[in-house]
Design an enzyme around this catalytic site. Structure first.
Site, PDB file in Angstrom:
ATOM      1  N   SER A  61      -9.561   1.682  -3.902  1.00 14.88           N
ATOM      2  CA  SER A  61      -9.663   1.470  -2.458  1.00 14.88           C
ATOM      3  C   SER A  61     -11.016   1.824  -1.864  1.00 14.88           C
ATOM      4  O   SER A  61     -11.252   1.540  -0.687  1.00 14.88           O
ATOM      5  CB  SER A  61      -8.570   2.265  -1.731  1.00 14.88           C
ATOM      6  OG  SER A  61      -7.316   1.635  -1.871  1.00 14.88           O
ATOM      7  N   LYS A  81     -12.788  -0.871  -0.050  1.00 21.59           N
ATOM      8  CA  LYS A  81     -12.447  -1.231   1.330  1.00 21.59           C
ATOM      9  C   LYS A  81     -13.625  -1.032   2.271  1.00 21.59           C
ATOM     10  O   LYS A  81     -13.765  -1.752   3.263  1.00 21.59           O
ATOM     11  CB  LYS A  81     -11.233  -0.429   1.796  1.00 21.59           C
ATOM     12  CG  LYS A  81      -9.908  -0.854   1.159  1.00 21.59           C
ATOM     13  CD  LYS A  81      -8.757   0.015   1.656  1.00 21.59           C
ATOM     14  CE  LYS A  81      -7.386  -0.540   1.283  1.00 21.59           C
ATOM     15  NZ  LYS A  81      -7.118  -0.561  -0.150  1.00 21.59           N
ATOM     16  N   TYR A 122      -1.149   3.122   6.005  1.00 21.72           N
ATOM     17  CA  TYR A 122      -2.088   2.643   4.994  1.00 21.72           C
ATOM     18  C   TYR A 122      -1.445   1.524   4.190  1.00 21.72           C
ATOM     19  O   TYR A 122      -0.333   1.678   3.665  1.00 21.72           O
ATOM     20  CB  TYR A 122      -2.475   3.796   4.074  1.00 21.72           C
ATOM     21  CG  TYR A 122      -3.639   3.492   3.171  1.00 21.72           C
ATOM     22  CD1 TYR A 122      -4.851   3.045   3.687  1.00 21.72           C
ATOM     23  CD2 TYR A 122      -3.541   3.687   1.806  1.00 21.72           C
ATOM     24  CE1 TYR A 122      -5.932   2.784   2.869  1.00 21.72           C
ATOM     25  CE2 TYR A 122      -4.619   3.434   0.964  1.00 21.72           C
ATOM     26  CZ  TYR A 122      -5.802   2.982   1.502  1.00 21.72           C
ATOM     27  OH  TYR A 122      -6.864   2.723   0.684  1.00 21.72           O
TER      28      TYR A 122
END
Length: 418
Positions: A93, A96, A198
């Site tokens: 992640s 991101k 999330y």
């Protein structure tokens, strides 16, 4: 063990100019003059010796200069290859942030807008259903969303998309999908703007970037972010050389020991979404952090305008709490709350801590992480950024977090003592 000491000389400048006005120098043997630099070595080496992690790479920098870099332990338990600063990591992640930067570049170019309905760019985002619960028979209850999704919702995780790893309701819903193929696969779990959760929002942002940018996301990164910054080891598909330097993944056992996971099989990723599934190295990722710390530019390359970086660094969700997640699968993730007692919100691309963290980052710092316990932070007030890379499951592993915390505290102690 590998510890690169000659580039820590930037810390000597702090002794002369102070943390508020840092300029970079390089001096061989800086560690001899900086006991705190040795302390960082000792912290990381102790983490390896104690079995908390098999290996770790950690780096810290100002907007222009490397303050510290160290690599300790092994890439994989039981194998001879040692950690080096160019070790390849799956950063999950942490990609991101790159996808968020890409989107904000397109906002600057007026090809994306933060607050218009995202369906104007991607019709697949029109009229998303919202999961409101289950009836007495366990049948999912869905209704249309009351407001359209926007890029702002997606960037701040206020869209309603939620990962099943941290939402028991989504886990239950997906089981229903196995028996009823007509159910939509990815409903929202609340109306946009209602709260924070999330989830897969940044995958949707990646698709918006592809449409508005006119090219696949992987190519967009290369042309507008990783290429200009010289981040040659931040890639979707590894070269043979990069794969040879890849760190193995380890899983924490009940007794606290670590067991290597089976090696990753070489594959070619043909569809890249932008919310995960990328590789990088600590120096590469720190380059991105330095560019953001420097207002969007580094060594002659500009990826964002300073006002855009400032916008990305502000709380974008008001009083909505962020960053606290309850796991549904302890083998993959522990419960998540990196800073208990500290107010946490979301900016564009990362979590923002509204309060200072004891012995560490200042209020207004930005941070996030990857599933395999890779972490970063940007502290605009102190003009410091750091990255810590490990490959351990579960996410938010207590021992891995301890390494992260100790490294951060050591960096700030070095500032005070320089």
């Amino acid at each position: 063990m590998t510890a690169h000491l000659s580039r820590r000389g930037a810390l000597q400048t702090l002794a002369l100019a102070g943390a508020s006005a840092i300029t970079g120098v390089s001096a061989a043997g800086a560690a001899a003059a900086l006991p705190r630099g040795r302390e960082l070595d000792e912290v990381l080496q102790a983490a390896v010796h104690s079995g908390h992690v098999p290996g770790v790479v950690a780096m810290a920098a100002t907007d222009q200069s490397i303050l510290y870099e160290g690599a300790f332990g092994l890439r994989c338990h039981g194998a001879p290859a040692k950690m080096t600063t160019d070790t390849t990591f799956r950063i999950a992640s942490m990609v991101k942030l790159l996808t968020s930067v890409a989107a904000m570049q397109l906002v600057e170019r007026d090809k994306l807008k933060l607050d218009e309905p995202a369906e104007r760019i991607d019709p697949d985002l029109a009229a998303p259903p919202v999961l409101t619960g289950f009836d007495d028979k366990g049948v999912p209850q869905l209704r249309p969303a009351r407001t359209p999704l926007t890029l702002r919702n997606l960037l701040t995780h206020t869209s309603g998309y939620t990962y099943p790893l941290w939402d028991a309701g989504v886990v239950r819903y997906l089981k229903c999908c196995n028996t009823d193929r007509k159910l939509p696969r990815k409903p929202l779990t609340f109306d946009p703007d209602a709260k924070w959760a999330y989830g897969g929002s940044i995958d949707k942002v990646g698709r918006l970037v592809e449409i508005a940018g006119g090219m696949p996301l992987e190519r967009y990164f290369d042309e507008y972010i990783t290429g200009p910054l010289g981040m040659q080891n931040t890639v979707v598909n590894l070269s043979a050389g990069q794969r040879a330097r890849e760190a193995g993944v380890h899983r924490r056992q009940i007794d606290g020991s670590l067991k290597p996971e089976p090696p990753e099989k070489p594959t070619v990723t043909k569809v890249f979404y932008g919310g995960g599934g990328i590789y990088s190295t600590a120096p590469d990722y720190l380059t991105l952090l330095q560019a953001l710390l420097n207002g969007g530019s580094l060594r002659g390359a500009t990826i964002l305008q300073p006002e855009t970086v400032a916008l990305m660094s502000r709380n974008q969700i008001g009083d909505i709490e962020a960053g606290i997640m309850k796991t549904t699968n302890p083998a993959l993730s522990s419960d998540v709350d990196f800073f208990p007692g500290v107010r946490k919100r979301w900016a564009f691309g990362h979590m923002i801590t509204l309060d200072s963290v004891k012995d560490g980052r200042k209020a207004g710092s930005l941070t996030w992480a990857g599933l395999l316990n890779t972490y970063y932070w940007i502290d605009p007030a102190s003009k410091v950024a750091g990255v810590v890379m490990m490959q351990v499951l579960p996410f938010a592993d207590e021992r891995a977090l301890k390494v992260y915390r100790q490294f951060e505290r050591g960096v700030y102690r070095a500032f005070k003592s320089a």
